[in-house]
Design an enzyme around this catalytic site. Structure first.
Site, PDB file in Angstrom:
ATOM      1  CB  THR A 191      -0.912  -0.019   1.249  1.00  0.00           C
ATOM      2  OG1 THR A 191      -1.815  -1.135   1.136  1.00  0.00           O
ATOM      3  CG2 THR A 191      -1.728   1.259   1.351  1.00  0.00           C
ATOM      4  CG  ASP A 250       4.137  -2.628   1.353  1.00  0.00           C
ATOM      5  OD1 ASP A 250       3.540  -3.030   2.365  1.00  0.00           O
ATOM      6  OD2 ASP A 250       3.906  -1.527   0.792  1.00  0.00           O
ATOM      7  N   GLY A 251       6.126  -0.753  -0.251  1.00  0.00           N
ATOM      8  CA  GLY A 251       6.975   0.415  -0.033  1.00  0.00           C
ATOM      9  C   GLY A 251       7.446   0.471   1.414  1.00  0.00           C
ATOM     10  CG  ASP A 305       6.522   5.495   5.736  1.00  0.00           C
ATOM     11  OD1 ASP A 305       6.076   6.221   4.827  1.00  0.00           O
ATOM     12  OD2 ASP A 305       5.838   4.649   6.339  1.00  0.00           O
ATOM     13  N   GLY A 329       1.035   5.236   5.239  1.00  0.00           N
ATOM     14  CA  GLY A 329      -0.265   5.189   4.569  1.00  0.00           C
ATOM     15  C   GLY A 329      -1.354   4.575   5.432  1.00  0.00           C
ATOM     16  CD  GLU A 389       1.634  -1.371   4.367  1.00  0.00           C
ATOM     17  OE1 GLU A 389       2.123  -0.909   5.420  1.00  0.00           O
ATOM     18  OE2 GLU A 389       1.626  -0.750   3.290  1.00  0.00           O
TER      19      GLU A 389
HETATM   20  O1  DER Z   1       2.015   2.952   4.571  1.00  0.00           O
HETATM   21  C1  DER Z   1       2.963   2.289   4.149  1.00  0.00           C
HETATM   22  O2  DER Z   1       3.524   1.399   4.799  1.00  0.00           O
HETATM   23  C2  DER Z   1       3.535   2.646   2.804  1.00  0.00           C
HETATM   24  O3  DER Z   1       4.056   1.509   2.162  1.00  0.00           O
HETATM   25  C3  DER Z   1       4.666   3.630   3.059  1.00  0.00           C
HETATM   26  O4  DER Z   1       5.520   2.981   3.900  1.00  0.00           O
HETATM   27  C4  DER Z   1       5.365   4.076   1.794  1.00  0.00           C
HETATM   28  O5  DER Z   1       4.478   4.866   1.094  1.00  0.00           O
HETATM   29  P1  DER Z   1       4.976   5.683  -0.185  1.00  0.00           P
HETATM   30  O6  DER Z   1       5.434   4.634  -1.188  1.00  0.00           O
HETATM   31  O7  DER Z   1       3.750   6.418  -0.624  1.00  0.00           O
HETATM   32  O8  DER Z   1       6.101   6.594   0.248  1.00  0.00           O
END
Ligand code: DER
Length: 232
Positions: A28, A84-85, A87, A100, A106
């Site tokens: 996400t 996944d992304g 921060d 997010g 996650e």
């Molecule tokens: O909410 C989350 O864990 C997202 O993956 C966040 O860690 C990274 O969000 P971004 O790709 O919009 O910077």
């Protein structure tokens, strides 16, 4: 823009790890959204046979929109790969996630995967975690008491600041997919992430925190010039 080019570059490289027959956890956030679009492109172009397990309702909606077969973690049982992304990520691949607001699902999905790959741009690469506020998912019942217990626990931990803020949304408080709230911890620097994660999750009203320890296996870093580096 430049940030999108970096996110796209990392996303496109990461979906190269996905093979026919895989069960894939879908992250996400804005970077993960690019990944879902890239994965959808491969599904449509190559007929890639995969099922996706989304980590949020908004990722589920986007995955369906781009043609990915979506299923639940309960249906899938266990996953081959989660992308996944993050921060922040540090040299030991410890992460702060939850910007997010989806870190509970996650973390569950990432932990239920054989491999977890983070996709990021260079400014997520930090020497020490903590400049980004650490999200903590908190059950609404007794949340102010829980916040006091969190602040009491922070008093004994190696951090630089101890400001805690319930994340706002519109007129009220942000509500997660599970119906809980998010307490953001502004710590500045986290000296011992393992100790902090364990202390937080021992507090009764705390559901989960955004520190990912021993979960991330590789980081794909995209730059705005399109250059991609994968660290294992
Ligand atoms: O909410 C989350 O864990 C997202 O993956 C966040 O860690 C990274 O969000 P971004 O790709 O919009 O910077």
């Amino acid at each position: 823009g430049a940030a999108d080019r970096a996110k796209f570059a990392a996303s496109w490289r990461s979906v190269g790890f996905v093979e026919d027959g895989m069960k894939v956890g879908l992250g996400t956030g804005s970077t993960a959204a690019w990944m879902v679009k890239c994965l959808g492109l491969r599904v449509r172009r190559e007929g890639l046979k995969i099922v996706g397990v989304p980590t949020s309702s908004r990722t589920a909606a986007l995955a369906r929109e781009v043609g990915i077969e979506v299923t639940s973690l309960d249906q899938a049982g266990w996953l081959d790969l989660t992308i996944d992304g993050a921060d922040e990520f540090d040299p030991a691949f410890r992460l702060i996630k939850g910007g997010g607001g989806a870190h509970l699902r996650e973390k569950i999905v990432a932990a239920a995967s054989d491999r977890m790959v983070v996709i990021a741009d260079p400014d997520k690469d930090v020497a020490t975690l903590g400049a980004f506020p650490l999200p903590v998912e908190v059950i609404p019942f007794g949340m102010d008491a829980t916040r006091r217990l969190v602040e009491r626990a922070l008093a004994d931990l190696d951090v630089d600041q101890r400001r805690t803020v319930f994340r706002p949304a519109g007129e009220g408080l942000f509500v997660t997919d599970e119906g809980n709230h998010t307490l953001d911890l502004h710590l500045g620097r986290i000296g011992d992430p393992e100790a902090l994660s364990q202390a937080l999750n021992a507090i009764p009203g705390v559901v989960e925190n955004g520190l990912f320890m021993d979960i991330c296996d590789a980081v794909v870093i995209g730059r705005e010039d399109g250059h991609v580096v994968t660290r294992h």
